[in-house]
Design an enzyme around this catalytic site. Structure first.
Site, mmCIF file in Angstrom:
data_model
loop_
_atom_site.group_PDB
_atom_site.id
_atom_site.type_symbol
_atom_site.label_atom_id
_atom_site.label_comp_id
_atom_site.label_asym_id
_atom_site.label_seq_id
_atom_site.Cartn_x
_atom_site.Cartn_y
_atom_site.Cartn_z
ATOM 1 N N PHE A 276 41.947 8.198 59.341
ATOM 2 C CA PHE A 276 40.584 8.517 59.736
ATOM 3 C C PHE A 276 39.703 7.426 59.153
ATOM 4 C CE2 PHE A 276 36.499 10.801 59.504
ATOM 5 C CZ PHE A 276 36.367 11.084 60.842
ATOM 6 N N ASP B 204 44.900 12.855 51.817
ATOM 7 C CA ASP B 204 43.761 13.469 52.485
ATOM 8 C C ASP B 204 44.294 14.634 53.320
ATOM 9 O OD1 ASP B 204 41.696 14.242 54.168
ATOM 10 O OD2 ASP B 204 40.961 12.203 54.504
ATOM 11 N N TYR C 262 35.574 22.460 56.553
ATOM 12 C CA TYR C 262 34.897 22.878 57.789
ATOM 13 C C TYR C 262 35.779 22.788 59.023
ATOM 14 C CZ TYR C 262 33.768 17.838 58.125
ATOM 15 O OH TYR C 262 33.831 16.472 58.157
ATOM 16 N N LYS C 263 37.026 22.351 58.850
ATOM 17 C CA LYS C 263 37.917 22.292 60.002
ATOM 18 C C LYS C 263 38.741 23.589 60.038
ATOM 19 C CE LYS C 263 38.127 17.224 59.633
ATOM 20 N NZ LYS C 263 37.570 16.758 60.914
ATOM 21 N N ARG D 86 42.265 15.506 72.582
ATOM 22 C CA ARG D 86 42.822 16.158 71.397
ATOM 23 C C ARG D 86 42.565 17.663 71.502
ATOM 24 N NH1 ARG D 86 40.739 14.679 65.316
ATOM 25 N NH2 ARG D 86 38.895 15.698 66.160
#
Lengths: 421, 421
Positions: free
Chosen positions: B134, B206, B231-232, B380
């Site tokens: 990312f 991560d 938050y995912k 995705r």
């Protein structure tokens, strides 16, 4: 004593009736039975906050979901709120972002200042700050200097080493709090920035206790960087994100090491190398807490609606009143004022040292007078002109002397220490 | 094709009826008419969030005001929530704090790793990470290396330079995303950490796309540091604060430069020099956004209540179903699966490259199928077993092929580019 200061409750009521800022009191919801003198630590809740929270929670998160990055303007929030902060600190549009915490923004500002000096005068490796600064500012400066090592260091100024004496040819940057968190004393930002510049250093100002509380003009003061807090006088909510400003003369040569996706020039191109966004947006780093950030707008809108000159005038009237009321009743009490009497050097809170300060503040708490306590021995009373009146101040000082005159603080219940006061 | 994968809507309905996780769907509030396949980017809203928000807003901020630091436990929040995150990633109590952003926590973890290497082997100055990581992770590594200069640098691994080839004697730390944000491919955390250690480097993971989505065992994998997002898959709300973990073997020798008041050993003694708090608390820095942070607990409690093994089993069943349904209808469409078929290497989302990926995703959005688009050309689809069922997947793939078979993406309305998708 200034004869214009009204010292009776009746005179205070009359002053409140004529207060041109009185209507702003209704923009806040304060608990019944409380006189809140800690808006310098955590501002009161704007009435509008509940509606904004419910909008973000239900419509933006609940229904909009990921689409709200576009449809609810989440991506633009740091800059849009930054523009509102800008109007309160004498900055222009596009010069401020709301993001992260004051500590982190200070890290970025100091790092950016060191980066500028690296090309200008690489021998300058000292960060000057105040021994009496809010401690996190010192800790952040220490963190940067330790991390860089290679001769970088922190120099603390105080009575023994005043600012002028500290400004040697090795100084890269000076980080000062515009209004001191403990004493309420205020620097002359323009004159001090000018001295710092004459010495070849850059000036970083922490506005945590001044934004929304006293007149601030960062561009007019020719400061280099400023950081500040939105949850004190700006009433943004507990721990709401902070802000950072850089002078327009620096904005396109800025670099700071907390380089995250939100500060990238093309954040959605998913490039494998960092390229800074134009201007202050490069001070953005990771994904921000949208709910806490959205609430910042409620407080900002109230501060913007109130006339700055009237806020300052009322703040000084109320701090004068507090000091005069204490003077009138102090007698033999060991209560030492540490806030400057000079208006030009006074922020928007009043502080006294008392040997039993902690217990005295606990006793005030017990009757709904909420100020706060700071080591060592400091009773601190925040004066927020948006929601306090003269009569509030009168009641607070009256309660203080009831506690002092009758030694009501001298009770076991007021001698427990909690973690945060 | 696996005969156990149900490919008809009827079979999907039957599988949903037997789903032991079905009751967790009711813990979330999702908009009508939406199939939400982007929980890997922003999780759905827990039903409990509204109550928590109103408690924090009205009771804690509104009524408790500054007292809530003690009475509402604000000061303990980063550690208390950290302990809950710990149970989901194989860490122990006191090893995790929830704070700041993933980018900032990665900065702290990398800096702490470099600090450990500074005493262990000061010649190690390279940060290794993935070109396909990312992007913010790469940018943060670049930020640290540039800031330190003095020979510090970033080395990117990819197909040309696989991990083993990158692990020279100059490598200080390797930062990898456990599950790749784009492809959904997953590293073997234990074996990879072991290789990294054998090469004398430290391993930073991560977990943004794995915490709450796949089994994670940071202690069992002997990792050194981990950071991640709430938050995912953890459904903490937009931009809710992130987390950071350090292995117990490091916790008392940790140092990181974002040294703010909240990480101080005695934060209220107002000392003029930094002294780190014990253990992971020294990764705290400035004042946190309390409202956004408090909401994290709602999502964590749901993830903790669901059995981890059942979550993984259902996640694999649904990603298998997605892949099988696409296989059955792909025909000549240029739709390339980039997610590993091997369960051991698959996270909890499925990604396809399509030359018109952006327009295809816009067309899916238009009918309430919300996945997301990532450059270059990646469709995705996040599979969140807490609130998705087999029939949701069936409908999503059916809509995808309606759009592809009938070229419905080839319409001007689906070719506008918004800032965030």
């Amino acid at each position: 004593m200034d004869p214009a200061v009204p010292l009776t409750p009746e005179a205070c009521m009359a002053a409140d009736a004529n207060d041109p800022l009185r209507r702003f009191r209704d923009e806040f919801i304060l608990p019944a039975g409380v006189i809140y003198l800690d808006g310098n630590s955590l501002g009161a809740r704007p009435a509008a906050a509940a509606g904004v929270a419910s909008r973000v929670l239900e419509q933006e998160w609940g229904t909009g979901l990921i689409r709200s990055w576009n449809t609810a303007g989440w991506f633009d929030l740091p800059g849009r709120l930054g523009d509102k902060v800008a109007t309160l600190i004498g900055a222009g549009p596009g010069e401020v972002v709301v993001t992260d915490t004051t500590s982190l923004n200070l890290f970025k500002a100091l790092a950016a200042a060191l980066h500028l000096q690296k090309s200008a005068d690489p021998a300058r490796k000292v960060i000057v700050t105040e021994r009496d600064n809010f401690p996190t500012d010192i800790y952040i400066a220490e963190g940067i200097a330790s991390f860089l090592s290679q001769g970088f260091s922190v120099r603390l100024i105080d009575a023994e080493l005043p600012l002028e004496a500290a400004l040697g040819p090795d100084v890269a940057v000076v980080a000062l709090s515009h209004v001191n968190y403990r004493t309420g004393s205020m620097w002359d930002m323009g004159a001090t920035s000018s001295s710092i510049h004459k010495a070849g250093a850059l000036a970083v100002w922490d506005l945590a206790h001044s934004a929304g509380a006293v007149p601030v003009d960062v561009v007019g003061s020719a400061a280099d960087f400023a950081v500040g807090c939105t949850y004190k006088y700006l009433n943004g909510g507990p721990g709401s994100p902070a802000f950072v400003w850089a002078h327009p003369r620096h904005q396109d040569s800025l670099w700071q090491p907390l380089s995250g996706w939100w500060g990238h020039a093309r954040p959605f191109a998913m490039e494998d190398s960092y390229a800074p966004a134009p201007g202050i947006a490069r001070f953005l780093c990771g994904t921000q807490p949208i709910l806490s950030m959205a609430l910042v707008e409620c407080g900002l809108d109230i501060s913007i609606a109130a006339a700055a000159a009237q806020l300052r005038e009322k703040s000084l009237a109320l701090t004068d009143l507090f000091i005069s009321l204490v003077d009138a009743r102090r007698g033999e009490h060991p209560l030492e004022l540490i806030t400057p009497l000079d208006h030009a050097r006074r922020g928007s809170h009043v502080s006294y040292v008392h040997p039993e300060g902690h217990a005295v503040m606990q006793a005030l708490f017990a009757r709904g007078i909420i100020g706060d306590y700071r080591e060592p021995g400091v009773l601190r009373f925040g004066i927020t002109p948006l929601y306090l009146g003269h009569l509030d101040v009168w009641h607070a000082v009256d309660a203080l002397f009831d506690i002092l005159d009758n030694r009501l603080w001298d009770s076991p219940e007021f001698h427990t220490r909690e973690k945060v006061t």
